[in-house]
Design an enzyme around this catalytic site. Sequence first.
Site, PDB file in Angstrom:
ATOM      1  N   PHE A  47       0.837  -1.204   0.000  1.00 37.10           N
ATOM      2  CA  PHE A  47       0.000   0.000   0.000  1.00 37.10           C
ATOM      3  C   PHE A  47       0.871   1.253   0.000  1.00 37.10           C
ATOM      4  O   PHE A  47       0.512   2.271  -0.593  1.00 37.10           O
ATOM      5  CB  PHE A  47      -0.945  -0.011   1.200  1.00 37.10           C
ATOM      6  N   TYR A  48       2.010   1.183   0.671  1.00 35.44           N
ATOM      7  CA  TYR A  48       2.962   2.300   0.625  1.00 35.44           C
ATOM      8  C   TYR A  48       3.328   2.643  -0.812  1.00 35.44           C
ATOM      9  O   TYR A  48       3.253   3.799  -1.241  1.00 35.44           O
ATOM     10  CB  TYR A  48       4.221   1.936   1.414  1.00 35.44           C
TER      11      TYR A  48
END
Length: 334
Positions: free
Chosen positions: A152-153
């Site tokens: 997700f980063y």
Amino acid sequence: MKRAFITGSAGFIGFHLARRLLEEGWVVHGYDGMTDYYDVALKRARHDILKAHENFVATEAMLEDMAALGRAAEACRPDVIVHLAAQAGVRYSIENPRSYVDSNIVGAFNVMEVARAEGVAHLLMASTSSVYGANTEMPYAETQKADLQMSFYAATKKANEAMAHSWAHIHGVPTTMFRFFTVYGPWGRPDMALFKFTRAILGGEPIDVYNHGNMQRDFTYVGDLVEGIRRLATVPPGTTPVAASDSLSPVAPFRVVNIGNGAPVMLGDFIAAIEKATGRTAERNLMPMQPGDVPATWADAGLVEALVGTLPRTAIEDGVRDFVDWYRGWTRAG
């Protein structure tokens, strides 16, 4: 006298960049939220060093606070904005994804809006090599399709690239996104492998080695990275490509640039460099691959060098030794 507004100035890379610019005579306004993702004392120690320079001003506030961000940027009147502040970490993005939306999406938009309002000559924004995700063709080149992010980063950073491109197109803000490759060195973050490995090895504790050590990283010494950012700051995107491989947009003053060493290192060799620098042998706890991680990274550095010339490439043994020397001094001082 040139003026720079740097977000994340108490962070690892932001601190080194701010110190470099101050030493060159720039006026620097640092902006940092001092979040507790890791030891705030380390962040304050970095800022204290910067505050010794008469041309440094600091604002402590969150990126999401648009009013505070706008006031700070207006007071700075920057020629250049370098946006380095972010919620970092691949693994933490699995545990607390909302913090990445707040900082990396909302915060990045606020910085883009400030850059538009201030009419800066160049907006530089940090992305990451993690955006290459599931790509297997190496070295990674800026012109490759990168749509298969595995954390997700990385997804928030790829979103930043798309947001910034549209902003550059709509508002004409010259924008460079740089993709970092595993930055390491003195004053590094405690959540990163070099810090954790060094602390464990010196403490006689085992280290967790993921994917059973079958990992490669394009480790980039922080001083080499800062040199690249510093040179890029004065090379805003125009309308003419500098090479056939240029990522320059055909519809906006925007490009994406890798900044990496261009030479991947096996994880075992990285650990060996730490062992040599510490004079200790590591006890390895072999582990499976972590969710969201990738087995290898490798930067094609051709574009950045076409733009700003050949960058320094610190050998892994030298860079690790610098970190271990700093770490020993930091822990003694603490």
